[in-house]
Design a protein around this motif. Structure first.
Motif, PDB file in Angstrom:
ATOM      1  N   ALA A  12       0.866  -1.178   0.000  1.00  0.00           N
ATOM      2  CA  ALA A  12       0.000   0.000   0.000  1.00  0.00           C
ATOM      3  C   ALA A  12       0.903   1.229   0.000  1.00  0.00           C
ATOM      4  CB  ALA A  12      -0.896  -0.001   1.230  1.00  0.00           C
ATOM      5  N   CYS A  13       0.471   2.284  -0.651  1.00  0.00           N
ATOM      6  CA  CYS A  13       1.307   3.482  -0.774  1.00  0.00           C
ATOM      7  C   CYS A  13       1.179   4.430   0.414  1.00  0.00           C
ATOM      8  CB  CYS A  13       1.009   4.208  -2.081  1.00  0.00           C
ATOM      9  SG  CYS A  13      -0.703   4.750  -2.214  1.00  0.00           S
ATOM     10  N   ASP A  14       0.159   4.224   1.244  1.00  0.00           N
ATOM     11  CA  ASP A  14      -0.021   5.087   2.406  1.00  0.00           C
ATOM     12  C   ASP A  14      -0.896   4.379   3.439  1.00  0.00           C
ATOM     13  OD1 ASP A  14      -2.797   5.482   1.681  1.00  0.00           O
ATOM     14  OD2 ASP A  14      -2.164   7.057   0.300  1.00  0.00           O
ATOM     15  N   VAL A  16      -3.908   5.151   4.639  1.00  0.00           N
ATOM     16  CA  VAL A  16      -5.316   5.013   4.279  1.00  0.00           C
ATOM     17  C   VAL A  16      -5.504   3.805   3.365  1.00  0.00           C
ATOM     18  CG1 VAL A  16      -7.254   6.109   3.092  1.00  0.00           C
ATOM     19  CG2 VAL A  16      -5.813   7.465   4.608  1.00  0.00           C
ATOM     20  N   SER A  17      -4.627   3.663   2.374  1.00  0.00           N
ATOM     21  CA  SER A  17      -4.710   2.519   1.455  1.00  0.00           C
ATOM     22  C   SER A  17      -4.500   1.201   2.194  1.00  0.00           C
ATOM     23  CB  SER A  17      -3.677   2.651   0.335  1.00  0.00           C
ATOM     24  OG  SER A  17      -3.929   3.788  -0.438  1.00  0.00           O
ATOM     25  N   ALA A  18      -3.564   1.178   3.121  1.00  0.00           N
ATOM     26  CA  ALA A  18      -3.310  -0.041   3.895  1.00  0.00           C
ATOM     27  C   ALA A  18      -4.547  -0.417   4.703  1.00  0.00           C
ATOM     28  CB  ALA A  18      -2.117   0.163   4.823  1.00  0.00           C
ATOM     29  N   TYR A  19      -5.154   0.565   5.336  1.00  0.00           N
ATOM     30  CA  TYR A  19      -6.368   0.318   6.111  1.00  0.00           C
ATOM     31  C   TYR A  19      -7.483  -0.215   5.212  1.00  0.00           C
ATOM     32  CZ  TYR A  19     -10.681   1.211   8.611  1.00  0.00           C
ATOM     33  OH  TYR A  19     -11.919   1.064   9.176  1.00  0.00           O
ATOM     34  N   GLU A  20      -7.693   0.427   4.077  1.00  0.00           N
ATOM     35  CA  GLU A  20      -8.750   0.010   3.151  1.00  0.00           C
ATOM     36  C   GLU A  20      -8.519  -1.409   2.645  1.00  0.00           C
ATOM     37  OE1 GLU A  20     -11.617   1.542   2.359  1.00  0.00           O
ATOM     38  OE2 GLU A  20     -11.129   3.195   3.716  1.00  0.00           O
ATOM     39  N   MET A  21      -7.253  -1.741   2.324  1.00  0.00           N
ATOM     40  CA  MET A  21      -6.944  -3.095   1.848  1.00  0.00           C
ATOM     41  C   MET A  21      -7.339  -4.134   2.888  1.00  0.00           C
ATOM     42  SD  MET A  21      -3.236  -2.473   0.042  1.00  0.00           S
ATOM     43  CE  MET A  21      -2.882  -4.211  -0.229  1.00  0.00           C
ATOM     44  N   THR A  47      -2.901   4.045  11.605  1.00  0.00           N
ATOM     45  CA  THR A  47      -3.414   2.939  10.794  1.00  0.00           C
ATOM     46  C   THR A  47      -3.600   1.692  11.644  1.00  0.00           C
ATOM     47  OG1 THR A  47      -2.276   3.867   8.865  1.00  0.00           O
ATOM     48  CG2 THR A  47      -3.027   1.592   8.693  1.00  0.00           C
TER      49      THR A  47
END
Length: 111
Positions: A12-14, A16-21, A47
């Protein structure tokens, strides 16, 4: 480096993306999260805390390892307070990281 050791890796690039994944994943998809502390959007602490608040217990309990260049006294405790299982300092010693990953996966019955 981890792919060369045989691990399946998604990035994930950040924060928020890690959380969403993770939030949108099927339970069991991720065995472990390596979380950089310094990320744009949500940092690693934020996160990890968001992940720990997920309603789905199978997702909220995925092991999280903090990856950080912060090696001062108290940094490990800060990671643990944020809900992470371990704190691993950079630069990364790949053999030591592999041992840590293997230990966590064995403890979780996922080795």
């Amino acid at each position: 480096l981890l792919k060369n050791l045989g691990y399946r890796v998604e990035t994930a690039c950040d924060g928020v993306s890690a959380y969403e994944m993770l939030k949108d994943a099927e339970p069991g998809k991720y065995a472990l999260v390596l979380m950089d502390i310094q990320m744009p959007g949500m940092n690693g602490y934020e996160t990890a805390q968001a992940i720990r608040r997920l309603e789905n217990e199978a997702l909220s309990r995925v092991p999280i390892v903090a990856l950080s260049s912060d090696a001062m006294e108290g940094d490990r405790e800060k990671s643990l307070r944020a809900g992470m299982n371990e704190h691993f300092t950079k630069p990364i010693d790949i053999e030591a990281l592999q041992e840590l990953i293997d230990r966590i996966l064995e403890e979780g019955g996922q080795a």
